[in-house]
Scaffold this active site. Structure first.
Site, short mmCIF file in Angstrom:
data_model
loop_
_atom_site.label_atom_id
_atom_site.label_comp_id
_atom_site.label_asym_id
_atom_site.label_seq_id
_atom_site.Cartn_x
_atom_site.Cartn_y
_atom_site.Cartn_z
N HIS A 157 -34.89 26.87 39.43
CA HIS A 157 -33.64 26.92 40.23
C HIS A 157 -33.37 28.24 40.85
O HIS A 157 -32.82 28.12 41.78
CB HIS A 157 -32.44 26.46 39.39
CG HIS A 157 -32.14 24.97 38.95
ND1 HIS A 157 -31.64 24.11 39.74
CD2 HIS A 157 -33.07 24.35 38.17
CE1 HIS A 157 -31.86 23.07 39.15
NE2 HIS A 157 -32.84 23.19 38.16
N ASP A 375 -31.94 34.28 47.00
CA ASP A 375 -31.15 33.22 46.14
C ASP A 375 -31.95 32.03 46.44
O ASP A 375 -32.87 31.86 47.33
CB ASP A 375 -30.00 32.55 47.19
CG ASP A 375 -28.94 32.09 46.15
OD1 ASP A 375 -29.27 31.56 45.14
OD2 ASP A 375 -27.73 31.96 46.46
O1 F6P Z 1 -28.97 28.59 39.54
C1 F6P Z 1 -29.15 29.29 38.38
C2 F6P Z 1 -28.16 29.15 37.20
O2 F6P Z 1 -28.83 29.89 36.22
C3 F6P Z 1 -28.10 27.72 36.91
O3 F6P Z 1 -29.20 27.48 35.91
C4 F6P Z 1 -26.91 27.92 36.10
O4 F6P Z 1 -26.34 26.52 35.78
C5 F6P Z 1 -25.92 28.54 36.97
O5 F6P Z 1 -26.74 29.55 37.71
C6 F6P Z 1 -24.76 29.23 36.37
O6 F6P Z 1 -25.04 30.08 35.40
P1 F6P Z 1 -24.74 30.35 33.80
O7 F6P Z 1 -25.19 28.98 33.17
O8 F6P Z 1 -25.38 31.31 33.42
O9 F6P Z 1 -23.14 30.44 33.84
#
Ligand code: F6P
Length: 471
Positions: A157, A375
Site C-alpha cells: 500500500h 504517498d
Molecule cells: O497505508 C499504509 C498504512 O500503514 C495502512 O496499512 C494502515 O492501515 C494505515 O496506514 C494506518 O496506519 P496504522 O495501522 O499504523 O495506524
C-alpha cells in the site's frame, strides 16, 4: 471458486449494516471474502502482557475473522520498531528518519513467523492467500518454510523505493528475497513496479520479462526470476467506492455537521486537508504554502479558511511526536500573525470524523489540498473528487509525489517542496472559472468510475487466481 484468505496487520471487523462507517478498503475486502468465502487474519489492535494466545474466531456468514493480540515486546519491535521506524520512513524516502536495528528486525521476522504459525492450521489446500502491506513482507516465506504450496499474493500500500534508497537497509536483500516467495506482487503505480524491477535487475542480478497488459485490468505486468523463484509483479492502483461516496456527499451536504461548518464560514471559501498526522504528508510545507497564499495574495485575508484535519497516528514513535509539536507551533504562529477578531485562518483539528461528515465537508470545500511528500496512492485525493457537486465542483490541488497523481492528472499538480508554486496553484484554484472546474472534475470522475475499489479488488484477485499454482 477458491476461498480467499486475507492477511493484514490490522483487521477491520465491519459490522453488518455499518458498512457506511467503515473504510472503503475494509468494505471491499469484506465483500470479496463474503462472495468467495474466506478468512481475514491479523492483529486485533490490542497489546497484552503475556504470550499471544490462539486467534479469536468471529464468524459472519461465510466470512471468518481470526484475530490476535500482540505482546508488548512484539508490538514495540515489530510494529513501532521495524515496520514504522525503519520500513515506513525508508519506503517514503526519509532515510534521515529511518533507524536500523538488528533487534527490531529480529522482532519483525519473529512476528511474521508467529502469525504464519497461527494461520497455517486454518488453511485449506486450494486457498488463495492475499497478504497486505509492509508489515508482512516475510509472511509468505514463513508459510513456504512450513511446506505450504498455496498461491500467495502480496499488495504493497506504500511506495516501493528506488534501489538507491532501499540498499540503505542492511537487510535489503533478505527483504526482497522474502517478496519473491509470493506468486504475485502488486504495487500502487507503474513507478513502484519499475523500482522493484530495477532492484531485481541491478542488485539481485535476476531476470525481468515484460508481459504487457493483461485481461484482468492491471497494466504492464512483469515476470521476475530471482532467488530461485518466479514471481509476477504488476501495478494495481487502489481506488475508492466512487458512486457510494458521491451519494454520501450529496446527503452529507445537508447534514447537521456540514450546515454548522457552512454557518461558521459565513460565505468564506474553504480549503480542506485530511491526513493521518504523519511526516510523509507534507503538512509543514502545506501550512507554509497557505501562509504564502495570504502573504502573496492579501485579498484572501479574512476571505479564505484552511481546515486541516489530522488525527494523531503511531503516537509512540518519536518522529510522530516531533511532527505533532512542529505543526502545533506553525498553526499557532500563522494564526497569531493573521487572525482577526472574526476570522481564524487555520482550523487545525487532531481528531477524526466519520465518512458521512467528511463527505459533506469535502463537498463544501472549494479546494482539496493533498500535498504529501511521498504517498503510495492517497485515497483522500480520490474521495475529495468523488464528493464534489457535479454542477459546482471544487478543485483538487495534488502533489506530484502521490500515487494518485498518475490517474488524477486533471488536478492542479504541484511540487510540495515548491511553496511558492503551491500558493500560486491555491490562488488559481480559488479563482478558477466554473467551466474549467467542471471539465477537470469530469475527467477525473471518468477515471474513478472506471477504476473503483471493486475493479481494483477484482483485478488483483482474478490475476492471482489465474496464476499457475507452485510456479
Ligand atoms: O497505508 C499504509 C498504512 O500503514 C495502512 O496499512 C494502515 O492501515 C494505515 O496506514 C494506518 O496506519 P496504522 O495501522 O499504523 O495506524
Amino acid at each position: 471458486m477458491n476461498r480467499l484468505v486475507v492477511v493484514s496487520n490490522r483487521v477491520a471487523l465491519v459490522e453488518e449494516g455499518k458498512q457506511q462507517q467503515a473504510g472503503g478498503l475494509a468494505v471491499a475486502i469484506q465483500e470479496a471474502l463474503k462472495s468467495r468465502g474466506g478468512i481475514w487474519f491479523g492483529w486485533n489492535g490490542q497489546t497484552v502482557d503475556g504470550p499471544e494466545g490462539p486467534p479469536k474466531i468471529t464468524q459472519s456468514g461465510r466470512l471468518t475473522y481470526a484475530t490476535l493480540a500482540l505482546n508488548e515486546r512484539d508490538h514495540a519491535e515489530y510494529y513501532n520498531g521495524f515496520a514504522n521506524s525503519t520500513l515506513w520512513p525508508l519506503f517514503h524516502y526519509r532515510l534521515d528518519l529511518a533507524s536500523f536495528s538488528g533487534r527490531t528486525y529480529a522482532g519483525y521476522q519473529r512476528v511474521n513467523s508467529l502469525f504464519a504459525g497461527k494461520l497455517a492450521p486454518l488453511l485449506e489446500p486450494d486457498d488463495l492467500i492475499w497478504v497486505h502491506d509492509y508489515h508482512l513482507i516475510p509472511f509468505a516465506e514463513q508459510l513456504r518454510n512450513m511446506g505450504l504450496p498455496q498461491r500467495m499474493g502480496f499488495y504493497l500500500h506504500t511506495p516501493f523505493p528506488a534501489p538507491e534508497i532501499l540498499v540503505a537497509l542492511p537487510a535489503h536483500e533478505a527483504l526482497v528475497r522474502n517478496l519473491c516467495a509470493y506468486d504475485l506482487v502488486g504495487f500502487q503505480t507503474e513507478s513502484d513496479l519499475r523500482c522493484f524491477a530495477n532492484y531485481i535487475r541491478y542488485e539481485a542480478r535476476g531476470e525481468v520479462t515484460e508481459l504487457g497488459s493483461n485481461s484482468t485490468g492491471g497494466t504492464g505486468a512483469v515476470r521476475v526470476r530471482a532467488f530461485g523463484r518466479t514471481v509476477t509483479a504488476q501495478a494495481f492502483p487502489i481506488s475508492i467506492e466512487t458512486e457510494l461516496l458521491a451519494g454520501l456527499a450529496a446527503q452529507g451536504a445537508n447534514s447537521v455537521q456540514t450546515q454548522r461548518l457552512r454557518d461558521s464560514l459565513v460565505g468564506r471559501a474553504l480549503i480542506i486537508g485530511v491526513d493521518r498526522l504523519d511526516y510523509s504528508k507534507g503538512l509543514p510545507q502545506r501550512f507554509e504554502a497557505f501562509q504564502q497564499l495570504l502573504d502573496a495574495y492579501p485579498a484572501n485575508r479574512g476571505q479564505v479558511s484552511f481546515m486541516q484535519i489530522a488525527p494523531p497516528s503511531r503516537a509512540d514513535v518519536a518522529e510522530y511526536q516531533a511532527i505533532r509539536r512542529e505543526l502545533e507551533g506553525m498553526a499557532g504562529h500563522i494564526n497569531g500573525r493573521f487572525a482577526e477578531f472574526d476570522w481564524v485562518p487555520i482550523r487545525y483539528l487532531n481528531k477524526s470524523f466519520n465518512r458521512k461528515a467528511l463527505a459533506g465537508f469535502y463537498r463544501h470545500a472549494r479546494i482539496g489540498l493533498v500535498t504529501p511528500l511521498r504517498d503510495g496512492m492517497n485515497l483522500v485525493a480520490k474521495e475529495y473528487v468523488a464528493c464534489q457537486n457535479p454542477e459546482d465542483p471544487g478543485v483538487l490541488v495534488l502533489s506530484r509525489f502521490a500515487g494518485a497523481a498518475k490517474e488524477l492528472d486533471a488536478a492542479l499538480i504541484v511540487n510540495p517542496y515548491d511553496i511558492g508554486a503551491t500558493a500560486e496553484n491555491l490562488q488559481r484554484g480559488l479563482t478558477m472559472p466554473l467551466a474549467e472546474r467542471r471539465e477537470r472534475y469530469e475527467a477525473m470522475m471518468r477515471v474513478l468510475r472506471t477504476n473503483d475499489i471493486t475493479h481494483w479488488r477484482q483485478a488483483y484477485v482474478d490475476t492471482l487466481a489465474a496464476l499457475e499454482p507452485e510456479q
